[in-house]
Design an enzyme around this catalytic site. Structure first.
Site, mmCIF file in Angstrom:
data_model
loop_
_atom_site.group_PDB
_atom_site.id
_atom_site.type_symbol
_atom_site.label_atom_id
_atom_site.label_comp_id
_atom_site.label_asym_id
_atom_site.label_seq_id
_atom_site.Cartn_x
_atom_site.Cartn_y
_atom_site.Cartn_z
ATOM 1 N N ASP A 140 79.054 35.346 71.273
ATOM 2 C CA ASP A 140 79.278 36.381 70.181
ATOM 3 C C ASP A 140 78.409 36.105 69.088
ATOM 4 O OD1 ASP A 140 81.116 34.471 70.304
ATOM 5 O OD2 ASP A 140 82.789 35.458 69.444
ATOM 6 N N SER B 161 85.015 25.474 72.780
ATOM 7 C CA SER B 161 84.425 26.166 73.543
ATOM 8 C C SER B 161 85.314 27.317 74.360
ATOM 9 C CB SER B 161 83.419 25.309 74.671
ATOM 10 O OG SER B 161 82.753 24.479 73.915
ATOM 11 N N CYS C 172 85.961 27.383 66.034
ATOM 12 C CA CYS C 172 85.380 25.862 65.663
ATOM 13 C C CYS C 172 85.606 26.068 64.384
ATOM 14 C CB CYS C 172 83.991 25.935 66.067
ATOM 15 S SG CYS C 172 82.909 27.644 65.606
ATOM 16 N N ARG D 205 82.832 22.676 67.576
ATOM 17 C CA ARG D 205 83.143 23.806 68.587
ATOM 18 C C ARG D 205 84.184 23.434 69.431
ATOM 19 N NH1 ARG D 205 79.714 25.900 73.616
ATOM 20 N NH2 ARG D 205 80.484 28.221 73.687
#
Length: 629
Positions: free
Chosen positions: A100, A52, A2, A50
């Site tokens: 993460d 994804s 991102c 973001r």
């Protein structure tokens, strides 16, 4: 993957911050088109966009810790996050996602800044502590992901891309006059302060803590060459094991996220693709010029059993998109390969969200011609290898004696034995500083010297007896983060595509540190041991192939009247006189067109800067449209 951006300001209310932050986030929407998130209070505004890839449905950022006293936004991927998550769960931490990102946050709670030494991946992130009003941020060991920051008045700003700062009303846009002259030599933004006055890059392998208007920066990682006495077979085993394991580690995504691979005719991307064996590989080439890598890439794709998609680029494509390319880069970069990488990324992004690429092999394993591999003569190569065994003083004496002479093989011999700091600044050297001075107006002639820019880096490895290790170290701290990785990040993210670089991994780097220098560059080839490892997966015509590096036919384009006139028109504009002695620029270009010089790199360097300046200062940083050529 991102983009992150945000700012700290105590004098501005939350309601006033929100629309500003939204505009900053919108400026980097290409980095994360899937979703956006923000946290705003009386002190801080934290935002992200973001793309994804892991925990696609539940992993939206920003992410809070258990008591909501800390929050994180993160750009990158952590490849060992699952094992770290297990450790943190065992230590009592509660997770709300399977990302993460959350591992970094709880890891910071558990280990403090030492979490950085446990992370394996590429990253730039910030963690804000609402109780202490402290911002902690870091950049990965090699600088794969970018991070910029600035203090403007009472506002501290940070982000993945400088263009987000331009949307903040407190940002004062001013050209850093000292950046131009070094750029003309290095071909990329070579100073820690960017082309935007007051905007800085957080260095690779560093973290910072910002509190009460003070930013403390610390280094947590550095590359340390410690060559072993291992045999070629032993070190080849270790390289191959590390690369294969790293490709596997870098393959982690959610099931619905597809991964492809870039594929050229070179050994680096070919090695990665041969191990990964993705469903689809991608390549681009040009409609003219001596080299087109598509055919070779297609042949290898057949060998590997992967689907191959390719695209041919012409000069119209390049010139019509060039302003956009410089827009996405944030700072000017005259590396020719920015062009094919931009189009390659757009091609791959039609099918996948993630690609793997071969960056890092040249720096870690000795792949550049400039490290001392300039001849095809076997005899000269053997002589150079023999001279390398002499004591340092003897090597320097011989190098000094041949420096100003001209004979066949001189470049190979000189760069093999001369002290690295006497000649090496990176893989590219465009204008000599004295030459740049002749072209520049007086206000732009005063700038840091080559010695001031790279000298401190060389001082850290002055005890290295092998000159290639000095050059390698310099590239790892200058050319790679400043040019190679920057264009890889910016060109792929321009297409909302995540690029992963499994060779540029901390575990692979540990093996690289051990490689005996005789197995990096020798009489046989560059990155010799690395090629021997790749040999286990590739036919000889690939593992032993000369490095090309996305060859781009700038030479041919500038000899065509149509494109020569485009560049000449730009060189003729009134604003050019602010920076350059216009008559000298035009003469250099005209002489090139007439075949009187070979200054294509210099011409493209200046054209790049002028194109970038026009985007960010004349047209105020708005994304340019594709031009009709």
């Amino acid at each position: 993957m991102c983009g992150i951006t945000g700012f700290i300001n105590d004098s501005m209310g939350a309601d006033e911050k929100r629309p500003i932050l939204t505009k900053m986030m919108d400026a980097i929407k290409h980095r994360g088109p899937d979703s956006g998130g923000q946290v705003v209070d009386e002190n801080v505004a934290i935002g992200m966009r973001r793309l994804s890839i892991i925990d696609v449905h539940e992993g939206k950022q920003p992410i809070f810790n258990e008591d909501k006293s800390k929050v994180i936004t993160f750009n990158g991927e952590i490849y060992n996050f699952q094992e770290l998550r297990d450790e943190l769960v065992a230590a009592g931490h509660e997770f709300t996602t399977h990302t993460d990102t959350e591992v970094i946050l709880h890891g910071y709670e558990e280990y403090g800044t030492d979490i950085l030494k446990k992370l394996r991946g590429m990253f730039a992130f910030v963690i804000y502590d609402f109780k202490t009003k402290e911002l902690f941020g870091a950049r990965d060991p090699f600088g794969i992901k970018p991070f910029y920051y600035t203090q403007m008045g009472d506002t501290f700003m940070y982000g993945s891309e400088i263009k987000s700062f331009l949307r903040h009303p407190g940002f004062k846009k001013e050209l850093n006059k000292q950046a131009l002259k070094p750029f003309m030599t290095f071909q990329y933004s070579a100073l820690n302060e960017t082309f935007f006055k007051g905007v800085y890059k957080l260095k690779e392998g560093h973290y910072f803590i910002y509190r009460d208007g003070t930013m403390d920066i610390h280094q947590y990682f550095d590359y340390k060459a410690q060559p072993s006495n291992e045999s070629l077979g032993e070190i080849t085993d270790e390289i191959d094991n590390a690369v294969v394991e790293s490709v596997k580690a870098h393959s982690i995504t959610d099931k619905e996220v597809k991964t492809g691979a870039f594929l050229s005719s070179g050994v680096d991307s070919s090695y990665v693709a041969s191990v990964l064996k993705p469903h689809t590989t991608y390549s681009v080439g040009f409609d003219r010029g001596k080299v087109n890598e598509i055919n070779d890439a297609e042949d290898l794709a057949k060998e590997l059993g992967t689907n191959m998609k390719s695209e041919t680029i012409d000069a119209n494509d390049a010139f019509s998109h060039f302003a956009q390319i410089q827009y996405f880069l944030d700072e000017p970069d005259s590396n020719f390969s920015c062009i094919p990488l931009f189009f390659l990324s757009k091609l791959a992004a039609k099918d996948v969200k993630v690609v793997m690429s071969g960056e890092g092999a040249d720096e870690l394993f000795g792949g550049y011609q400039a490290y001392g591999f300039w001849t095809k003569s076997r005899m000269i190569r053997l002589i150079a290898e023999a001279l390398k065994k002499l004591p340092r003083k003897a090597r320097k004496k011989i190098a000094d004696s041949i420096r100003d002479k001209n004979f066949h093989g001189k470049a190979h011999l000189y760069t093999s034995i001369a002290p690295a700091e006497d000649f090496f600044i990176g893989d590219s050297r465009v204008f000599e500083p004295e030459e740049a001075t002749e072209f520049l107006q007086a206000d732009y002639q005063d700038a840091p010297t080559i010695q001031q820019i790279i000298g401190p880096t060389y001082e850290k490895v002055e005890d290295q007896t092998a000159e290639i290790r000095k050059m390698q170290y310099l590239d790892l701290h200058h050319f790679m983060p400043g040019d190679i990785l920057l264009k890889a990040d910016k060109m792929t993210m321009a297409a909302s595509l995540e690029a992963r670089v499994p060779i540029l991994d901390v575990e692979v780097a540990k093996v690289s540190e051990k490689v005996p220098t005789k197995y990096m560059i020798n009489s046989k080839n560059t990155k010799y041991a690395f090629r021997q490892a790749a040999k286990r997966h590739l036919p000889k015509e690939w593992y032993n192939r000369e490095k090309l590096g996305f060859p781009t036919p700038i030479r041919d384009w500038l000899h065509e009247e149509k494109y020569y006139k485009i560049v000449r028109n730009e060189f003729s504009q009134d604003y050019v006189k602010e920076f350059f002695k216009q008559d000298k620029l035009l003469k250099m270009l005209d002489d090139y067109y007439d075949g009187k010089n070979d200054s294509r790199k210099q011409i493209w360097n200046v054209y790049t800067f002028l194109t970038w300046y026009k985007v960010y200062f004349i047209n105020d940083g708005e994304k340019p449209a594709v031009e009709e050529i």
